[in-house]
Design an enzyme around this catalytic site. Structure first.
Site, mmCIF file in Angstrom:
data_model
loop_
_atom_site.group_PDB
_atom_site.id
_atom_site.type_symbol
_atom_site.label_atom_id
_atom_site.label_comp_id
_atom_site.label_asym_id
_atom_site.label_seq_id
_atom_site.Cartn_x
_atom_site.Cartn_y
_atom_site.Cartn_z
ATOM 1 N N LYS A 265 0.589 -1.187 0.147
ATOM 2 C CA LYS A 265 -0.145 0.033 -0.076
ATOM 3 C C LYS A 265 0.920 1.365 0.033
ATOM 4 O O LYS A 265 0.603 2.277 -0.836
ATOM 5 C CB LYS A 265 -0.891 0.100 1.169
ATOM 6 C CG LYS A 265 -2.167 -0.883 1.008
ATOM 7 C CD LYS A 265 -3.225 -0.557 2.349
ATOM 8 C CE LYS A 265 -4.247 -1.446 2.333
ATOM 9 N NZ LYS A 265 -5.155 -1.311 3.438
ATOM 10 N N LYS B 175 -4.824 -11.286 -4.630
ATOM 11 C CA LYS B 175 -5.865 -11.463 -3.771
ATOM 12 C C LYS B 175 -7.060 -11.008 -4.018
ATOM 13 O O LYS B 175 -7.173 -9.696 -4.547
ATOM 14 C CB LYS B 175 -5.312 -11.277 -2.288
ATOM 15 C CG LYS B 175 -6.461 -11.226 -1.311
ATOM 16 C CD LYS B 175 -5.468 -10.573 0.151
ATOM 17 C CE LYS B 175 -5.679 -9.089 0.023
ATOM 18 N NZ LYS B 175 -5.151 -8.336 1.113
ATOM 19 N N LYS C 85 -11.751 -5.239 -2.210
ATOM 20 C CA LYS C 85 -12.667 -4.448 -2.877
ATOM 21 C C LYS C 85 -12.246 -3.597 -3.763
ATOM 22 O O LYS C 85 -13.035 -3.305 -4.654
ATOM 23 C CB LYS C 85 -12.945 -3.548 -1.515
ATOM 24 C CG LYS C 85 -14.307 -2.839 -1.767
ATOM 25 C CD LYS C 85 -14.736 -1.706 -0.662
ATOM 26 C CE LYS C 85 -16.151 -0.997 -1.585
ATOM 27 N NZ LYS C 85 -16.483 -0.104 -0.384
#
Ligand code: TYM
Length: 327
Positions: free
Chosen positions: A111, A192, A195
């Site tokens: 991230k 993975k 959302k």
């Protein structure tokens, strides 16, 4: 009786990875354990959030958990920011964790690496997660595979604290589901499911209409060849569908066993979408009812916070004393 804690980000709409990887176990574990589940709105602040949306999504996440079958009478469900002990303990633990170990966290690298300006909170995020767990003296933490590294850090922090000061914290263990520990994106089966995946077709949300689920599974990327085989390395797309099917069916058959039941990719896809549609059919109905009664949801979460604070404040106080703070 085991003490269980787990947490989930307030994304508003959960996906099938959240459910099969973790929440299904949360629901199961309320039956015979003392369970604490938290919606981690403080963790959500590590990336930019619209304040109105964050509030709305926090409630929507609570409604989703209940719609999936979490019984609020048998567990303690609360919003992380309602229990200020989480941030208090997090500071104490930050003073026992090292920059080196936090720099190794994969989620931070993924991230943080993509952003120009990285917030300090994104870096210290796993310590707050450790505080979430250790405050409740939880010995079991039901999570998907992607959270294992954070749990390992939590264990290291707990052991170090216990060794350096005094034995304050229970050292927790992860509880993974039998199947679907890491549900993969339907369009990019090497990533993975999340959302914010790269494609709107890659993620099945728990509130998707049957026709949407059918389309997503039909368009799921499969692999070279035509034989249905469970081999996550060579056939990641097909293996992901088999994992989804195994985790959704009540039969408990393993993905390797199921592979033999389907002569082609299309029959496997038809069975997988049918199983997911059946699994999620009652969830959508129940969600609509739950989200329409916000005051009831708020009452459940307020009561949860009161119960959670009782446990959290006792642990915090012991940790403060162990470190020499005057309390
Ligand atoms: P979060 O909100 O990303 O995910 C919630 C739970 O869902 C699981 N999960 C998956 N499992 C299988 N396949 C997937 N594709 C998938 N995507 C998500 C996650 O493993 C998780 O169990 N940092 C945590 C939240 C957290 C927490 C905690 C968890 C904060 N404090 C304390 C446990 C204990 C997170 O971002 O999960």
């Amino acid at each position: 009786m085991n003490r269980v804690l787990s947490g989930i980000q307030p994304t508003g709409e959960l996906h099938i990875g959240n459910y099969l990887g973790a929440v299904k176990n949360w629901i199961e574990m309320v039956k015979a354990n003392e369970t604490f589940y938290t919606i981690v709105d403080l963790h959500a602040l590590t990336i930019p959030q619209d304040p109105y949306q964050l509030r709305t999504r926090t409630l929507a996440t609570a409604a989703s958990l209940l719609a999936l079958g979490l019984d609020p009478k048998r567990c303690t469900l609360f919003i992380q920011s309602h229990v200020p002990e989480h941030t208090s303990l997090s500071w104490l633990l930050e003073c026992t964790a090292s920059m080196g170990e936090l720099s190794r966290m994969i989620q931070f690298k993924e991230k943080g690496g993509k952003r120009e300006s990285v917030k300090v909170g994104l870096f210290t995020y796993p310590v707050l997660q450790a505080a979430d767990i250790l405050l409740y003296q939880a010995n079991q933490v039901p999570i998907g595979e992607d959270q294992l590294q954070h749990l390992e850090l939590t264990r290291d922090i707990a052991k170090r604290f216990n060794h350096h000061y005094s034995k304050v914290f229970v050292v927790p263990e992860a509880v993974l589901p039998k199947h679907a520990t890491r549900v993969m994106d339907l369009q990019y089966p090497n990533q993975k499911m999340s959302k914010s995946g790269n494609s709107s077709l890659g993620t099945v949300f728990i509130l998707d209409e049957p026709s949407v689920i059918e389309r997503k599974i039909k368009k799921a990327v499969t692999d070279a060849g035509s034989e249905v085989v469970y081999d996550p390395k060579k056939k990641p797309g097909v293996s992901n569908l088999l994992e989804l099917l195994a985790a959704s069916l009540p039969s408990g058959k393993a993905p390797t066993e199921l592979a033999g039941d389907y002569p082609s990719y299309s029959t496997l896809k038809a069975a997988t979408s049918e199983a997911l549609i059946e699994l999620l059919r009652p969830v959508r109905r129940s969600y609509t009812e739950l989200i329409s009664d916000q005051s009831e949801l708020e009452a459940i979460l307020k009561m949860g916070a009161v119960k959670a604070r009782g446990v959290a404040s006792a642990t915090l106080s012991v940790a403060q004393q162990a470190m020499g703070l005057s309390v």
